[in-house]
Design a protein around this motif. Sequence first.
Motif, mmCIF file in Angstrom:
data_model
loop_
_atom_site.group_PDB
_atom_site.id
_atom_site.type_symbol
_atom_site.label_atom_id
_atom_site.label_comp_id
_atom_site.label_asym_id
_atom_site.label_seq_id
_atom_site.Cartn_x
_atom_site.Cartn_y
_atom_site.Cartn_z
ATOM 1 N N GLY A 41 35.819 37.459 45.810
ATOM 2 C CA GLY A 41 35.791 38.912 45.869
ATOM 3 C C GLY A 41 36.379 39.573 44.641
ATOM 4 N N LEU A 42 36.964 38.771 43.762
ATOM 5 C CA LEU A 42 37.544 39.319 42.536
ATOM 6 C C LEU A 42 36.810 38.802 41.290
ATOM 7 N N GLU A 43 35.651 38.213 41.508
ATOM 8 C CA GLU A 43 34.912 37.600 40.406
ATOM 9 C C GLU A 43 34.498 38.595 39.329
ATOM 10 N N HIS A 44 34.429 39.878 39.683
ATOM 11 C CA HIS A 44 34.004 40.889 38.721
ATOM 12 C C HIS A 44 35.100 41.189 37.698
ATOM 13 N N LEU A 45 36.329 40.735 37.955
ATOM 14 C CA LEU A 45 37.456 40.999 37.055
ATOM 15 C C LEU A 45 37.612 39.875 36.041
ATOM 16 N N VAL A 51 43.628 36.814 38.808
ATOM 17 C CA VAL A 51 44.747 35.989 39.250
ATOM 18 C C VAL A 51 45.932 36.870 39.619
ATOM 19 N N ARG A 52 46.231 37.867 38.786
ATOM 20 C CA ARG A 52 47.344 38.774 39.098
ATOM 21 C C ARG A 52 47.081 39.535 40.403
ATOM 22 N N ARG A 53 45.874 40.008 40.566
ATOM 23 C CA ARG A 53 45.532 40.747 41.788
ATOM 24 C C ARG A 53 45.615 39.812 42.993
ATOM 25 N N GLY A 54 45.109 38.595 42.864
ATOM 26 C CA GLY A 54 45.174 37.623 43.955
ATOM 27 C C GLY A 54 46.611 37.287 44.320
ATOM 28 N N ALA A 55 47.467 37.133 43.328
ATOM 29 C CA ALA A 55 48.873 36.843 43.601
ATOM 30 C C ALA A 55 49.515 37.986 44.379
#
Length: 152
Positions: A41-45, A51-55
């Motif tokens: 879901g964060l592949e567009h970044l 990684v920062r958003r996922g953390a």
Amino acid sequence: MVDVLSLGKRLRVRATAYVAAEPVPFFWPMRTFIHHNPLFGLEHLPFEQAVRRGAGLFHARVFLPRGQYQAWRREGKVDEAALERGLRQAAAGFAAVPGVDWEDWLRALTAAPHERSGVEPGALAPDVAAVLQGRAIESAEPSPQQLRDMLS
């Protein structure tokens, strides 16, 4: 005739089944690659932003502790040539600072025995450059806007 397993074979089968039944972490920490994508879901970044958003989303560490990587290096599990290429590539991307050899600095960080990252959260690049060059820091306190920018 029934094939009877020796004690050693039975223990090996039992240990293999035990390890295979170990729970797989849904996202973090991922010590080995499995089919999960913790950044789904964060592949567009860009990767670092994802990684920062996922953390932040999963309240997780982005990387294992430094000591784990250093242990793997001592055990010969790290490709030293690949590490050196990575250090050179990373150092080449830094702005030149008189008296600072970025490649040596990064190499020293890989060997540092403590768990600190070597990066001070909230430190501004111009202030770091000033300290490295022996100049006074222009602004000791970041402005509220700078703090907001660092968090976004």
